[in-house]
Design an enzyme around this catalytic site. Sequence first.
Site, PDB file in Angstrom:
ATOM      1  N   ALA A 237     -21.812   2.735 -19.639  1.00 40.62           N
ATOM      2  CA  ALA A 237     -21.688   2.609 -18.178  1.00 40.62           C
ATOM      3  C   ALA A 237     -20.299   3.045 -17.721  1.00 40.62           C
ATOM      4  O   ALA A 237     -20.141   3.743 -16.717  1.00 40.62           O
ATOM      5  CB  ALA A 237     -21.978   1.176 -17.740  1.00 40.62           C
ATOM      6  N   ASP A 238     -19.286   2.628 -18.447  1.00 41.70           N
ATOM      7  CA  ASP A 238     -17.918   3.070 -18.142  1.00 41.70           C
ATOM      8  C   ASP A 238     -17.780   4.573 -18.309  1.00 41.70           C
ATOM      9  O   ASP A 238     -17.204   5.265 -17.458  1.00 41.70           O
ATOM     10  CB  ASP A 238     -16.929   2.378 -19.086  1.00 41.70           C
ATOM     11  CG  ASP A 238     -16.556   0.984 -18.633  1.00 41.70           C
ATOM     12  OD1 ASP A 238     -16.287   0.799 -17.438  1.00 41.70           O
ATOM     13  OD2 ASP A 238     -16.529   0.075 -19.471  1.00 41.70           O
ATOM     14  N   LEU A 239     -18.277   5.093 -19.427  1.00 46.23           N
ATOM     15  CA  LEU A 239     -18.062   6.505 -19.743  1.00 46.23           C
ATOM     16  C   LEU A 239     -18.785   7.429 -18.773  1.00 46.23           C
ATOM     17  O   LEU A 239     -18.236   8.460 -18.357  1.00 46.23           O
ATOM     18  CB  LEU A 239     -18.507   6.776 -21.180  1.00 46.23           C
ATOM     19  CG  LEU A 239     -17.650   6.079 -22.248  1.00 46.23           C
ATOM     20  CD1 LEU A 239     -18.294   6.207 -23.617  1.00 46.23           C
ATOM     21  CD2 LEU A 239     -16.237   6.646 -22.267  1.00 46.23           C
TER      22      LEU A 239
ATOM     23  N   GLY B   2     -16.865   7.572 -15.587  1.00 48.96           N
ATOM     24  CA  GLY B   2     -15.714   8.452 -15.720  1.00 48.96           C
ATOM     25  C   GLY B   2     -16.098   9.918 -15.644  1.00 48.96           C
ATOM     26  O   GLY B   2     -15.413  10.722 -14.990  1.00 48.96           O
TER      27      GLY B   2
END
Length: 409
Positions: free
Chosen positions: A181-183, A186
């Site tokens: 989810a973070d990647l 980004g």
Amino acid sequence: MPDTVNAESRQPSGPLAGLTVFDLTRVLAGPSCVQMLADLGAAVIKIEKPGSGDDTRGFVPPSMPGTAESAYFAGTNRNKRSVTLDIAQPEGQLIARALIARSDILVENFKVGTLARYGLGHAQLAPEHPGLIYCSITGFGQTGPYAERPGYDSLIQAMGGIMSLTGEPDGAPMKVGVPVADLFAGLYGAIGVLAALRHRERTGQGQHIDIGMLDTHVAWLANQGMNYLATGQNPPRLGNQHPNIVPYQVFATEDGHIVLSIGNDPTFARFCREFGLDHLCGDERFATNAARVANRALVTETLTPVLAAHSSSWWLGRLEALKIGCGPINTLEQVFADAQVIARGNLVDMARPDGTSVRLVANPVRLSATPVDYRLPPPMLGEHTDEVLTDMLGLSETDRAALRRDGVI
């Protein structure tokens, strides 16, 4: 083994060379976005809180060999210069605004409204800097009923549906083993910045890019999201099986496991002919992919003893020779020793100022004319504070000493 890059003194040479990013990000979603821009040649000023810095500096163990720096931090912070600056203090805000005036892009992942309290929100900066590209990455975006909630990877994986799709059919919901989810947030942030740069090139105008982790998570539900929209039914957890293709899954072999990926009917017929399963070609339950999906349990039950009769290496050798999709299930040790991974240059060693070397996962983007540029290893906290404040703002040693005394830098 990758060659060590001694790049500390090199000037940026990628496609974004000449652009400056004011980096107000920490942890993963924001730093991964900025590292992509940095790898493409942008000069990055990473702003960190004096004394502690990016939260991930404390995410140890493990540390990088020969250093006290966390492996987590090192993974998303190369090609950045670290400046310690307390933006909660008025003097820090003045310095931030002076640096922003010399920047093309600002990326931040504070909670909604936080930077506005410091006079650094988009609405406050845009009138003075109309060409500024301002990218905000938050858990839920700048609007909507959840806008003020904090966003964390596991929380977004849960709310975004991927955990309901991941895991064994009778097991508990399961998150993905890396913070996807973070990647993805980004990556979408970096794509948004590149689009905004193209717009500014044509019009001279910057803009605000609003990236919500939940938004990007919903966007990459891909075929499973479409399966739901087409049927109105929640897709079940299938473990290591594919929702739309059978057989496309993990099978146990005589001595381990492999992935078998048969993507079309001619390939399945070729598999059957080669491995003594000709009788399945005339069975309507096996003849087409749609039939195999409908009879998923039967297909799995039929093929399981066939795959279990030989070793993984036996299967991989024969399947590869037949150009039938297959692969081993590698540990990370095996991944980083893989001949293809090595041949493609997926590891890079970067020399640090103290002479030690840090090994990093390389950027996967391959550009023929303007390749990814490795210039700076992950920085020590505040390593470039004096350099940046002197070169960009002309602050004297006396000025900097006073700022340090007051805890501003």
